[in-house]
Design a protein around this motif. Structure first.
Motif, PDB file in Angstrom:
ATOM      1  N   ASN A  88       0.802  -1.187  -0.069  1.00  0.00           N
ATOM      2  CA  ASN A  88      -0.008  -0.027   0.146  1.00  0.00           C
ATOM      3  C   ASN A  88       1.014   1.151  -0.003  1.00  0.00           C
ATOM      4  OD1 ASN A  88       0.914  -0.377   2.634  1.00  0.00           O
ATOM      5  ND2 ASN A  88      -0.891  -0.105   3.559  1.00  0.00           N
ATOM      6  N   PRO A  89       1.793   1.518  -1.097  1.00  0.00           N
ATOM      7  CA  PRO A  89       2.363   2.672  -0.906  1.00  0.00           C
ATOM      8  C   PRO A  89       1.522   3.760  -1.284  1.00  0.00           C
ATOM      9  CG  PRO A  89       2.702   1.578  -3.232  1.00  0.00           C
ATOM     10  CD  PRO A  89       2.018   0.740  -2.335  1.00  0.00           C
ATOM     11  N   LEU A  90       1.864   4.829  -0.863  1.00  0.00           N
ATOM     12  CA  LEU A  90       0.954   5.999  -0.972  1.00  0.00           C
ATOM     13  C   LEU A  90       0.980   6.724  -2.478  1.00  0.00           C
ATOM     14  CD1 LEU A  90       1.934   7.672   2.453  1.00  0.00           C
ATOM     15  CD2 LEU A  90      -0.180   6.524   1.741  1.00  0.00           C
ATOM     16  N   PRO A  91       0.058   7.223  -2.859  1.00  0.00           N
ATOM     17  CA  PRO A  91       0.005   7.737  -4.218  1.00  0.00           C
ATOM     18  C   PRO A  91       0.711   8.806  -4.435  1.00  0.00           C
ATOM     19  CG  PRO A  91      -2.270   8.364  -3.049  1.00  0.00           C
ATOM     20  CD  PRO A  91      -1.464   7.356  -2.068  1.00  0.00           C
ATOM     21  N   ASN A 144       7.444   8.656  -0.839  1.00  0.00           N
ATOM     22  CA  ASN A 144       6.928   7.633  -0.072  1.00  0.00           C
ATOM     23  C   ASN A 144       7.884   7.202   0.964  1.00  0.00           C
ATOM     24  OD1 ASN A 144       4.370   5.430  -0.298  1.00  0.00           O
ATOM     25  ND2 ASN A 144       4.685   6.662  -2.343  1.00  0.00           N
ATOM     26  N   PHE A 190       8.191  10.125   3.509  1.00  0.00           N
ATOM     27  CA  PHE A 190       6.772  10.697   4.355  1.00  0.00           C
ATOM     28  C   PHE A 190       7.141  10.445   5.922  1.00  0.00           C
ATOM     29  CE2 PHE A 190       2.560   9.430   5.854  1.00  0.00           C
ATOM     30  CZ  PHE A 190       1.884  10.537   5.296  1.00  0.00           C
ATOM     31  N   ARG A 199       5.187   7.596  -9.803  1.00  0.00           N
ATOM     32  CA  ARG A 199       4.069   7.297  -8.844  1.00  0.00           C
ATOM     33  C   ARG A 199       4.490   5.878  -8.291  1.00  0.00           C
ATOM     34  NH1 ARG A 199      -1.121  10.283  -8.351  1.00  0.00           N
ATOM     35  NH2 ARG A 199      -2.132   8.271  -7.783  1.00  0.00           N
ATOM     36  N   THR A 233       2.170   4.093  -7.185  1.00  0.00           N
ATOM     37  CA  THR A 233       1.335   3.064  -7.103  1.00  0.00           C
ATOM     38  C   THR A 233       1.480   2.495  -8.618  1.00  0.00           C
ATOM     39  OG1 THR A 233       0.011   5.092  -7.503  1.00  0.00           O
ATOM     40  CG2 THR A 233      -0.310   3.807  -5.422  1.00  0.00           C
TER      41      THR A 233
END
Lengths: 311, 254
Positions: free
Chosen positions: B96-99, B105, B108, B147, B149
């Protein structure tokens, strides 16, 4: 008849009949649903066609487009020298809508975030109902509020000669477009997968950091669409701005100037024109312009929404 | 002597009226990989999610008992959840990497826990160190702005491990970290887990008993919310002391 007469044969026949009936029913329902779907498209095109049909004779027969877009001289029923300069009306619409968005965007998105992210259960439902209630107030009531409440307030606060101004209309339009922004904005936030929130929270982000660093970038397109739909709502609004903006064909130089919007002009003048006259037709040209503006805004919003769904 | 990394005492947890954990008392050794195994619904993921208190996102969760992480009771009143989650990182079942971008990421955690802007050299150093730590640097060093995601799942999951490293966590919680990956990727992530062993205390939930044998030093077998057996992995698999463990690892149950 190959089936022997008897109970089993009758049952089989009945089953076949029922299946056929079922299929017929299915077809009818399908046709009705398709008709409903198509009718929406037909209506939109029919409205556009009707507006354009009334506007076309003037659009291609005598309307000076340079004057229409470039002059603020709106004298549609002058006896000696008729001029159809819509610049002041266009700018009036832009000014009221623009200022309305200045109020509505922080208010609308500012309400969508706490409703979506910081409230649960009953509080959330209650807030949503109240916001939807805001959408249910008739625009003439908003106009009344502008006329009777905001008008004296603005006069007092700014020491203005009149309170029926861009500011007044913008406040009303802001409040009117907030509900759509809140509900579309909330949808956009809700569409962000919960795994993102969980991931960020598991890394120790506070809920506000989750909103700012994860949800806002992730829901950016949806929030933009919410704003655009709010703009579309504001551009097309008529009655409230007609009552609250002072009805003066001038190019606004500040929020305390009175203006007249495209919609207000159409509403106020159409009843007094002779059907088929130039004045009548130029109002339909204004209508076409308005239609084009809202169409472009909504289409953009739609494309933007589609962008965020694909993501 | 080994330091005692994590200790739970009489940990009980209820989802509404359903008791998911029953008096769990465990001591997890510092710097080792501990596997949590057991059939579905046995409470192993629930237990894992107690250590960073992420369970509390769900309404109606009630917890009793204590969890000590390096001498701190994380359920004590006044515990700083944000600080806790800085020290206890979590890797989820689905990557679940962040968008956001790859670099963002990784950064973060620093952004969330830091105050003010990050200096450019800190940024570069942290991204490089974290990506090197999970073996992604050579693959991604030219794609830091991609990205996250959009990456393949294996890289996403490694990135999810990498983003925990800049915060120097003491404990890494992994909830079936390979279940969304193919066998080749699984084996590479397992290698990574073995490399991280020693530097970090790792707790890993897995459905895959072979994986538990491959990566863990100690193993905990859970059933219906209770800890049935907790021993060194080779002992547990070769010579289980409890009949229920034996039935599970032989595939006769669960």
């Amino acid at each position: 008849m190959t089936n022997p007469p008897g109970a089993s044969g009758r049952l089989a026949k009945r089953a076949v009949l029922r299946a056929r009936l079922g299929r017929a029913q299915e077809l009818v329902i399908e046709a009705v649903i398709r008709l409903c779907g198509v009718s929406a498209v037909v209506f939109v095109f029919a409205i556009f066609f009707f507006v354009l049909r009334e506007a076309l004779p003037l659009l291609f027969g005598g309307l000076d487009l340079g004057q229409f877009f470039g002059s603020m001289e709106w004298y549609p029923d002058s006896l000696s020298n008729r001029r159809y300069g819509a610049l002041a009306l266009i700018l009036g619409t832009l000014a009221v809508t623009g200022l309305a968005m200045v109020f509505a965007i922080p208010l609308g998105l500012g309400a969508a975030i706490p409703i979506s992210e910081f409230s649960r259960g009953r509080t959330k439902e209650a807030l949503k109902i109240v916001v939807e209630l805001l959408a249910a107030i008739p625009s003439v009531v908003w106009g009344f509020i502008g006329l009777m409440i905001l008008n004296p307030v603005i006069i007092d606060l700014f020491d203005a000669p009149i309170g029926l101004t861009v500011l007044n209309g913008a406040i009303l339009l802001a409040l009117m477009s907030v509900p759509i922004m809140v509900s579309i904005g909330e949808d956009a936030l809700k569409a962000v997968p919960d795994t993102y929130r969980e991931a960020a929270e598991a890394m120790g982000a506070t809920r506000w950091q989750v909103v700012r660093r994860v949800l806002l970038p992730a829901a950016r397109n949806g929030l933009l669409a919410a704003v655009l739909l709010g703009v579309g709502r504001a551009v097309g609004e008529t009655m409230a701005v007609l009552m609250a903006t002072g009805h003066a064909v001038t190019i606004p130089t500040g929020p305390l100037d009175s203006v007249r919007t495209i919609t207000a002009t159409i509403a106020a003048e159409l009843g007094e024109t002779a059907r088929g006259s130039d004045h009548y037709r130029v109002l339909f040209v204004l209508g076409t312009l308005l239609f084009a503006i809202t169409f472009v805004v909504n289409l953009t919003a739609d494309l933007v929404i589609r962008g965020f769904r694909r993501r | 002597m080994d330091r005692q990394g994590v200790r739970t005492r009489d940990l009980c947890l209820w989802y509404g009226s359903f008791q998911a954990l029953k008096s769990v008392s465990l001591t997890i050794r510092h710097g080792q990989v501990t596997g949590l195994i057991g059939p579905s619904g046995c409470g192993k993921t629930t237990l894992l999610r107690c250590f960073n208190r992420i369970n509390e996102r769900i309404a109606g969760v009630r917890t009793q008992g204590t969890i000590e992480i390096l001498g701190h009771d994380v359920y004590a009143p006044g515990t700083d959840l944000i600080e806790l989650r800085k020290r206890v990182g979590m890797v989820f079942q689905r990557p679940n990497p962040l968008p956001l971008s790859v670099a963002e990421n990784v950064l973060f955690g620093l952004r969330v826990h830091g105050s003010g802007r990050l200096a450019p050299d800190v940024v570069e150093g942290a991204v490089e160190a974290a990506l090197k730590g999970v073996g992604l640097w050579s693959d991604l060093k030219d794609r830091l702005r991609t990205r996250a995601t959009d990456l393949p799942l294996e890289q996403q999951q490694k990135l999810c491990i990498a983003r925990l490293l800049p915060l120097k966590p003491e404990l890494l919680l992994m909830d079936e970290p390979c279940s969304a990956l193919d066998p080749a990727a699984t084996s590479r992530v397992e290698n990574l887990i073995r490399e991280l062993r020693g530097t970090y205390t790792i707790l890993i939930v897995t459905h895959n008993m072979a994986q538990a044998r491959r990566v863990s030093d100690e193993c905990i077998y859970m059933l219906l919310g209770e800890v049935i057996e907790h021993r060194r992995t080779e002992d547990l698999f070769i010579n289980p002391s409890d009949e229920r463990t034996a039935r599970y690892i032989e595939g006769r149950y669960g």
